[in-house]
Scaffold this motif. Structure first.
Motif, PDB file in Angstrom:
ATOM      1  N   LEU A 115       0.827  -1.195   0.000  1.00 15.44           N
ATOM      2  CA  LEU A 115       0.000   0.000   0.000  1.00 15.44           C
ATOM      3  C   LEU A 115       0.865   1.250   0.000  1.00 15.44           C
ATOM      4  CD1 LEU A 115      -2.787  -0.987   2.584  1.00 15.44           C
ATOM      5  CD2 LEU A 115      -2.821  -1.219   0.090  1.00 15.44           C
ATOM      6  N   GLU A 116       0.465   2.213  -0.838  1.00  9.70           N
ATOM      7  CA  GLU A 116       1.134   3.517  -0.873  1.00  9.70           C
ATOM      8  C   GLU A 116       2.650   3.367  -1.024  1.00  9.70           C
ATOM      9  OE1 GLU A 116       0.550   7.663   1.690  1.00  9.70           O
ATOM     10  OE2 GLU A 116      -0.701   5.913   2.122  1.00  9.70           O
ATOM     11  N   MET A 117       3.053   2.401  -1.843  1.00 11.06           N
ATOM     12  CA  MET A 117       4.480   2.134  -2.031  1.00 11.06           C
ATOM     13  C   MET A 117       5.016   2.921  -3.220  1.00 11.06           C
ATOM     14  SD  MET A 117       6.464  -1.439  -2.895  1.00 11.06           S
ATOM     15  CE  MET A 117       6.073  -1.373  -4.652  1.00 11.06           C
ATOM     16  N   GLU A 118       6.149   3.588  -3.012  1.00 10.69           N
ATOM     17  CA  GLU A 118       6.823   4.257  -4.120  1.00 10.69           C
ATOM     18  C   GLU A 118       7.303   3.190  -5.077  1.00 10.69           C
ATOM     19  OE1 GLU A 118       9.819   6.608  -2.322  1.00 10.69           O
ATOM     20  OE2 GLU A 118       8.424   8.069  -1.488  1.00 10.69           O
ATOM     21  N   PHE A 119       6.782   3.229  -6.293  1.00 15.86           N
ATOM     22  CA  PHE A 119       6.952   2.110  -7.220  1.00 15.86           C
ATOM     23  C   PHE A 119       8.318   2.122  -7.882  1.00 15.86           C
ATOM     24  CE2 PHE A 119       6.149  -0.057 -11.336  1.00 15.86           C
ATOM     25  CZ  PHE A 119       5.813  -1.298 -10.808  1.00 15.86           C
ATOM     26  N   MET A 120       9.023   1.026  -7.727  1.00 12.89           N
ATOM     27  CA  MET A 120      10.318   0.816  -8.374  1.00 12.89           C
ATOM     28  C   MET A 120      11.303   1.956  -8.111  1.00 12.89           C
ATOM     29  SD  MET A 120      10.350  -2.166  -9.792  1.00 12.89           S
ATOM     30  CE  MET A 120       9.509  -2.708  -8.294  1.00 12.89           C
ATOM     31  N   GLY A 121      11.273   2.452  -6.868  1.00 11.72           N
ATOM     32  CA  GLY A 121      12.269   3.422  -6.450  1.00 11.72           C
ATOM     33  C   GLY A 121      12.022   4.851  -6.900  1.00 11.72           C
ATOM     34  N   THR A 122      10.838   5.132  -7.456  1.00 13.54           N
ATOM     35  CA  THR A 122      10.557   6.491  -7.916  1.00 13.54           C
ATOM     36  C   THR A 122       9.726   7.239  -6.881  1.00 13.54           C
ATOM     37  OG1 THR A 122       8.511   5.852  -9.055  1.00 13.54           O
ATOM     38  CG2 THR A 122      10.558   5.714 -10.314  1.00 13.54           C
ATOM     39  N   ASP A 123       9.992   8.525  -6.724  1.00 11.52           N
ATOM     40  CA  ASP A 123       9.235   9.342  -5.783  1.00 11.52           C
ATOM     41  C   ASP A 123       7.894   9.782  -6.359  1.00 11.52           C
ATOM     42  OD1 ASP A 123      11.307   9.178  -3.957  1.00 11.52           O
ATOM     43  OD2 ASP A 123      12.279  11.005  -4.692  1.00 11.52           O
ATOM     44  N   SER A 124       7.771   9.784  -7.686  1.00  5.23           N
ATOM     45  CA  SER A 124       6.591  10.352  -8.333  1.00  5.23           C
ATOM     46  C   SER A 124       5.482   9.337  -8.579  1.00  5.23           C
ATOM     47  CB  SER A 124       6.984  10.987  -9.672  1.00  5.23           C
ATOM     48  OG  SER A 124       7.580  10.026 -10.527  1.00  5.23           O
ATOM     49  N   THR A 125       5.771   8.047  -8.449  1.00  3.31           N
ATOM     50  CA  THR A 125       4.782   7.015  -8.745  1.00  3.31           C
ATOM     51  C   THR A 125       4.574   6.134  -7.534  1.00  3.31           C
ATOM     52  OG1 THR A 125       5.535   6.988 -11.038  1.00  3.31           O
ATOM     53  CG2 THR A 125       4.142   5.167 -10.327  1.00  3.31           C
ATOM     54  N   GLU A 126       3.307   5.992  -7.115  1.00  6.94           N
ATOM     55  CA  GLU A 126       2.977   5.132  -5.984  1.00  6.94           C
ATOM     56  C   GLU A 126       1.918   4.119  -6.386  1.00  6.94           C
ATOM     57  OE1 GLU A 126       1.658   7.520  -2.734  1.00  6.94           O
ATOM     58  OE2 GLU A 126       3.692   7.951  -2.031  1.00  6.94           O
ATOM     59  N   THR A 127       1.869   3.004  -5.689  1.00  8.74           N
ATOM     60  CA  THR A 127       0.783   2.062  -5.897  1.00  8.74           C
ATOM     61  C   THR A 127      -0.545   2.770  -5.616  1.00  8.74           C
ATOM     62  OG1 THR A 127       1.156   1.275  -3.636  1.00  8.74           O
ATOM     63  CG2 THR A 127       2.134  -0.007  -5.422  1.00  8.74           C
ATOM     64  N   ILE A 128      -1.609   2.323  -6.279  1.00  8.28           N
ATOM     65  CA  ILE A 128      -2.846   3.097  -6.360  1.00  8.28           C
ATOM     66  C   ILE A 128      -3.564   3.240  -5.019  1.00  8.28           C
ATOM     67  CG2 ILE A 128      -4.242   1.092  -6.983  1.00  8.28           C
ATOM     68  CD1 ILE A 128      -4.601   4.706  -8.338  1.00  8.28           C
ATOM     69  N   ASP A 129      -3.484   2.212  -4.157  1.00  8.21           N
ATOM     70  CA  ASP A 129      -4.219   2.261  -2.895  1.00  8.21           C
ATOM     71  C   ASP A 129      -3.343   2.747  -1.754  1.00  8.21           C
ATOM     72  OD1 ASP A 129      -6.981   1.401  -3.227  1.00  8.21           O
ATOM     73  OD2 ASP A 129      -6.135  -0.508  -3.903  1.00  8.21           O
ATOM     74  N   ASP A 130      -3.910   3.608  -0.900  1.00  8.01           N
ATOM     75  CA  ASP A 130      -3.219   4.000   0.319  1.00  8.01           C
ATOM     76  C   ASP A 130      -3.737   3.145   1.476  1.00  8.01           C
ATOM     77  OD1 ASP A 130      -5.681   5.049   1.092  1.00  8.01           O
ATOM     78  OD2 ASP A 130      -5.119   7.125   0.669  1.00  8.01           O
ATOM     79  N   PHE A 131      -3.339   3.485   2.692  1.00  3.64           N
ATOM     80  CA  PHE A 131      -3.700   2.640   3.829  1.00  3.64           C
ATOM     81  C   PHE A 131      -5.177   2.737   4.181  1.00  3.64           C
ATOM     82  CE2 PHE A 131       0.725   1.902   4.320  1.00  3.64           C
ATOM     83  CZ  PHE A 131       0.849   0.791   5.132  1.00  3.64           C
ATOM     84  N   PHE A 132      -5.885   3.758   3.695  1.00  2.00           N
ATOM     85  CA  PHE A 132      -7.332   3.767   3.918  1.00  2.00           C
ATOM     86  C   PHE A 132      -8.072   3.024   2.821  1.00  2.00           C
ATOM     87  CE2 PHE A 132     -11.530   5.360   2.996  1.00  2.00           C
ATOM     88  CZ  PHE A 132     -12.174   5.016   4.170  1.00  2.00           C
ATOM     89  N   SER A 133      -7.842   3.406   1.571  1.00  3.01           N
ATOM     90  CA  SER A 133      -8.635   2.825   0.483  1.00  3.01           C
ATOM     91  C   SER A 133      -8.371   1.326   0.330  1.00  3.01           C
ATOM     92  CB  SER A 133      -8.345   3.547  -0.836  1.00  3.01           C
ATOM     93  OG  SER A 133      -6.992   3.360  -1.249  1.00  3.01           O
ATOM     94  N   GLY A 134      -7.118   0.919   0.474  1.00  7.22           N
ATOM     95  CA  GLY A 134      -6.801  -0.496   0.365  1.00  7.22           C
ATOM     96  C   GLY A 134      -7.409  -1.310   1.493  1.00  7.22           C
ATOM     97  N   GLN A 135      -7.356  -0.767   2.693  1.00  3.90           N
ATOM     98  CA  GLN A 135      -7.918  -1.486   3.834  1.00  3.90           C
ATOM     99  C   GLN A 135      -9.435  -1.530   3.772  1.00  3.90           C
ATOM    100  OE1 GLN A 135      -6.317   0.273   7.395  1.00  3.90           O
ATOM    101  NE2 GLN A 135      -4.293  -0.622   7.107  1.00  3.90           N
ATOM    102  N   ALA A 136     -10.066  -0.449   3.344  1.00  4.06           N
ATOM    103  CA  ALA A 136     -11.527  -0.445   3.229  1.00  4.06           C
ATOM    104  C   ALA A 136     -11.995  -1.494   2.227  1.00  4.06           C
ATOM    105  CB  ALA A 136     -12.017   0.947   2.821  1.00  4.06           C
ATOM    106  N   ALA A 137     -11.263  -1.622   1.119  1.00  2.00           N
ATOM    107  CA  ALA A 137     -11.607  -2.648   0.127  1.00  2.00           C
ATOM    108  C   ALA A 137     -11.420  -4.044   0.709  1.00  2.00           C
ATOM    109  CB  ALA A 137     -10.741  -2.471  -1.121  1.00  2.00           C
ATOM    110  N   ALA A 138     -10.348  -4.220   1.484  1.00  2.00           N
ATOM    111  CA  ALA A 138     -10.102  -5.524   2.106  1.00  2.00           C
ATOM    112  C   ALA A 138     -11.217  -5.886   3.080  1.00  2.00           C
ATOM    113  CB  ALA A 138      -8.750  -5.510   2.821  1.00  2.00           C
TER     114      ALA A 138
END
Length: 272
Positions: A115-138
């Protein structure tokens, strides 16, 4: 199996999810956004009644555990399951959920999330879900806890941990952390010990792929494995031939294959 039986199973499965979600909504502290989506339930921290919300009786459902199932009541006191047996008697201050005709099951645990992970070492791209949206879906699917991977900040485990604690402040369900190891020196070795003894993290991830980003070499892996053994921690390995994958990735780019299909095509075939 006929259509009627399938329909009956679907209705019962929906009941499972409803009970799991309702239980989680009632016991978790929620963000304002989560409160707005609570569908009228009394949620602690959302203006609901604290006394009734902290004591819950799930009544008359089929309780399913690893070893058996039985029709029983489940009594929860301040977020802790206090009793499981038929015909539990409670006072008026306890919120009662009628689970007749429904399954009551332990929530699922997802041990691998980003969740909310900086993708492949870049500061500008993160995985789509943060700790709220990903957890709510779960939660909507019956998962009530997950374990996320902390990415170090410039190789520092402590800074990475601090960053992920900040990200997780918007959480609406239980979570834990794994820790990723991307370099090796005496400082990292000491920080691994701190993570285990002071921060509650006892699992470490080592990547043998994603060259130039998080990939480590065999020497670092062996040092990390030895440290995990000394700490009684779990070592996890993303086991690929990173150099072979890197060459495959370059070949895909040269061929103009940059879509999702390039991920599988960049890997060596199982049998040449």
């Amino acid at each position: 199996m006929g259509f009627v039986n399938l329909l009956t199973m679907a209705k019962r499965f929906t009941g499972i999810i409803a009970i799991l979600l309702l239980l989680r909504l009632t016991t978790a502290s929620a963000s304002h956004e989560f409160c707005d989506a609570r569908m009228g339930y009394n949620v602690v921290g959302c203006g609901g009644s604290d006394s009734s919300s902290r004591r819950i009786l799930i009544k008359g459902g089929t309780v399913v555990n690893a070893h058996h199932q039985e029709v029983a009541d489940v009594y929860i006191d301040d977020g802790i399951i206090a009793d499981v047996k038929p015909n539990i008697k409670v006072g008026d201050e306890v919120a009662v959920i009628d689970a007749t005709g429904k399954f009551v099951m332990p929530g699922g645990i997802d041990p691998h999330t980003h969740l909310e992970m900086e993708f492949m070492g870049t500061d500008s791209t993160e995985t789509i879900d943060d700790f709220f949206s990903g957890q709510a879906a779960a939660l909507a699917g019956g998962t009530t806890m997950h374990i996320d991977f902390v990415m170090p900040v410039n190789g520092s485990l402590s800074l990475g941990f601090k960053a992920y604690v900040e990200k997780a402040k918007k959480s609406c369900m239980d979570y834990g952390f794994h820790m990723t190891i991307t370099k090796w020196d005496d400082t990292v070795a000491r920080e691994m010990e701190i993570m285990v003894k002071e921060k509650g993290i006892n699992s470490f991830k080592f990547f043998l792929a994603y060259k130039g980003i998080v990939m480590i070499n065999d020497e670092l892996l062996l040092e990390g494995l030895k440290k995990c053994k000394s700490l009684g921690a779990l070592a996890m390995v993303h086991a690929e031939n990173g150099d072979a994958v890197f060459e495959g990735q370059k070949r895909m780019i040269e061929l103009g294959i940059t879509g999702p299909e390039g991920h599988a095509l960049s890997r060596p075939p199982l049998f040449p």
